[in-house]
Design a protein around this motif. Structure first.
Motif, PDB file in Angstrom:
ATOM      1  N   ARG A 173      -1.106   2.823  10.191  1.00  0.00           N
ATOM      2  CA  ARG A 173      -0.711   1.815  11.176  1.00  0.00           C
ATOM      3  C   ARG A 173      -1.919   1.440  12.031  1.00  0.00           C
ATOM      4  N   ASP A 174      -3.053   2.076  11.791  1.00  0.00           N
ATOM      5  CA  ASP A 174      -4.252   1.893  12.591  1.00  0.00           C
ATOM      6  C   ASP A 174      -4.684   0.438  12.590  1.00  0.00           C
ATOM      7  N   MET A 175      -4.643  -0.168  13.727  1.00  0.00           N
ATOM      8  CA  MET A 175      -5.066  -1.535  13.956  1.00  0.00           C
ATOM      9  C   MET A 175      -4.131  -2.572  13.338  1.00  0.00           C
ATOM     10  N   ASN A 176      -3.600  -2.331  12.161  1.00  0.00           N
ATOM     11  CA  ASN A 176      -2.779  -3.355  11.513  1.00  0.00           C
ATOM     12  C   ASN A 176      -1.535  -3.684  12.320  1.00  0.00           C
ATOM     13  N   GLU A 177      -0.740  -2.671  12.634  1.00  0.00           N
ATOM     14  CA  GLU A 177       0.491  -2.928  13.357  1.00  0.00           C
ATOM     15  C   GLU A 177       0.197  -3.238  14.830  1.00  0.00           C
ATOM     16  N   LEU A 178      -0.824  -2.604  15.376  1.00  0.00           N
ATOM     17  CA  LEU A 178      -1.118  -2.794  16.786  1.00  0.00           C
ATOM     18  C   LEU A 178      -1.715  -4.164  17.080  1.00  0.00           C
ATOM     19  N   THR A 179      -2.412  -4.728  16.116  1.00  0.00           N
ATOM     20  CA  THR A 179      -3.017  -6.045  16.327  1.00  0.00           C
ATOM     21  C   THR A 179      -2.320  -7.089  15.471  1.00  0.00           C
ATOM     22  N   ALA A 180      -1.026  -6.944  15.308  1.00  0.00           N
ATOM     23  CA  ALA A 180      -0.279  -7.916  14.512  1.00  0.00           C
ATOM     24  C   ALA A 180      -0.484  -9.306  15.096  1.00  0.00           C
ATOM     25  N   TYR A 181      -0.805 -10.225  14.239  1.00  0.00           N
ATOM     26  CA  TYR A 181      -1.093 -11.562  14.726  1.00  0.00           C
ATOM     27  C   TYR A 181       0.187 -12.387  14.825  1.00  0.00           C
ATOM     28  N   GLU A 182       0.197 -13.296  15.762  1.00  0.00           N
ATOM     29  CA  GLU A 182       1.364 -14.138  15.969  1.00  0.00           C
ATOM     30  C   GLU A 182       1.393 -15.216  14.892  1.00  0.00           C
ATOM     31  N   THR A 183       2.531 -15.391  14.228  1.00  0.00           N
ATOM     32  CA  THR A 183       2.631 -16.370  13.147  1.00  0.00           C
ATOM     33  C   THR A 183       3.415 -17.600  13.559  1.00  0.00           C
ATOM     34  N   ALA A 184       4.348 -17.472  14.446  1.00  0.00           N
ATOM     35  CA  ALA A 184       5.129 -18.594  14.973  1.00  0.00           C
ATOM     36  C   ALA A 184       5.721 -18.114  16.291  1.00  0.00           C
ATOM     37  N   GLU A 185       6.168 -19.025  17.074  1.00  0.00           N
ATOM     38  CA  GLU A 185       6.695 -18.636  18.373  1.00  0.00           C
ATOM     39  C   GLU A 185       7.818 -17.620  18.223  1.00  0.00           C
ATOM     40  N   GLY A 186       7.635 -16.465  18.837  1.00  0.00           N
ATOM     41  CA  GLY A 186       8.660 -15.428  18.807  1.00  0.00           C
ATOM     42  C   GLY A 186       8.603 -14.508  17.602  1.00  0.00           C
ATOM     43  N   THR A 187       7.674 -14.713  16.667  1.00  0.00           N
ATOM     44  CA  THR A 187       7.560 -13.830  15.505  1.00  0.00           C
ATOM     45  C   THR A 187       6.128 -13.330  15.391  1.00  0.00           C
ATOM     46  N   TYR A 188       5.956 -12.254  14.645  1.00  0.00           N
ATOM     47  CA  TYR A 188       4.626 -11.735  14.372  1.00  0.00           C
ATOM     48  C   TYR A 188       4.641 -11.063  13.012  1.00  0.00           C
ATOM     49  N   ALA A 189       3.482 -10.876  12.438  1.00  0.00           N
ATOM     50  CA  ALA A 189       3.362 -10.231  11.134  1.00  0.00           C
ATOM     51  C   ALA A 189       3.091  -8.743  11.342  1.00  0.00           C
ATOM     52  N   SER A 190       3.908  -7.925  10.755  1.00  0.00           N
ATOM     53  CA  SER A 190       3.727  -6.483  10.801  1.00  0.00           C
ATOM     54  C   SER A 190       3.053  -6.071   9.493  1.00  0.00           C
ATOM     55  N   LYS A 191       1.880  -5.452   9.597  1.00  0.00           N
ATOM     56  CA  LYS A 191       1.133  -5.046   8.411  1.00  0.00           C
ATOM     57  C   LYS A 191       0.980  -3.535   8.387  1.00  0.00           C
ATOM     58  N   LEU A 192       1.159  -2.963   7.204  1.00  0.00           N
ATOM     59  CA  LEU A 192       0.990  -1.531   6.997  1.00  0.00           C
ATOM     60  C   LEU A 192       0.211  -1.310   5.713  1.00  0.00           C
ATOM     61  N   THR A 193      -0.533  -0.223   5.661  1.00  0.00           N
ATOM     62  CA  THR A 193      -1.178   0.200   4.424  1.00  0.00           C
ATOM     63  C   THR A 193      -0.599   1.556   4.059  1.00  0.00           C
TER      64      THR A 193
END
Length: 113
Positions: A42-62
């Motif tokens: 979860r290092d950096m990926n989930e913590l720095t999830a980028y905003e994709t549209a108003e009210g949503t964000y992308a959750s990334k995991l490896t």
């Protein structure tokens, strides 16, 4: 014991043991979710999830898991279901997959609100 045998033992006993690995559920359409040990980064990926549209964000995991435990290699853009053990699964899209020496590295992404 050869080098490959030692690597296989290390994967099981060092990298994906209960100290570093955690139980997760992983599955895909047409296949039941299975519980297996994986290292979830979860290092950096989930913590720095980028905003994709108003009210949503992308959750990334490896995820790092044994290919033998999963039984197949996911492909890019495949819909998979993932959750930490004991939680409800959530749909993710596979963004990148690498298989090396029996370890799968799977990057997944989901839009969250």
């Amino acid at each position: 014991m050869g080098f490959k045998d030692q690597v296989a033992r290390d994967i099981q006993n060092v990298f994906l043991d209960s100290e570093f690995g955690e139980p997760v559920l992983f599955g895909s359409i047409g296949m039941d979710s299975i519980e297996l040990l994986a290292v979830v980064d979860r290092d950096m990926n989930e913590l720095t999830a980028y905003e994709t549209a108003e009210g949503t964000y992308a959750s990334k995991l490896t995820l790092y898991m044994r290919q033998a435990d999963l039984g197949y290699v996911p492909v890019e853009n495949q819909l998979v279901y993932f959750a930490l053990a004991g939680e409800d699964t959530y749909p993710y899209i596979v963004r990148r997959v690498a298989a090396e020496m029996g370890i799968l590295t799977v990057e997944i992404e989901a839009n969250r609100s």
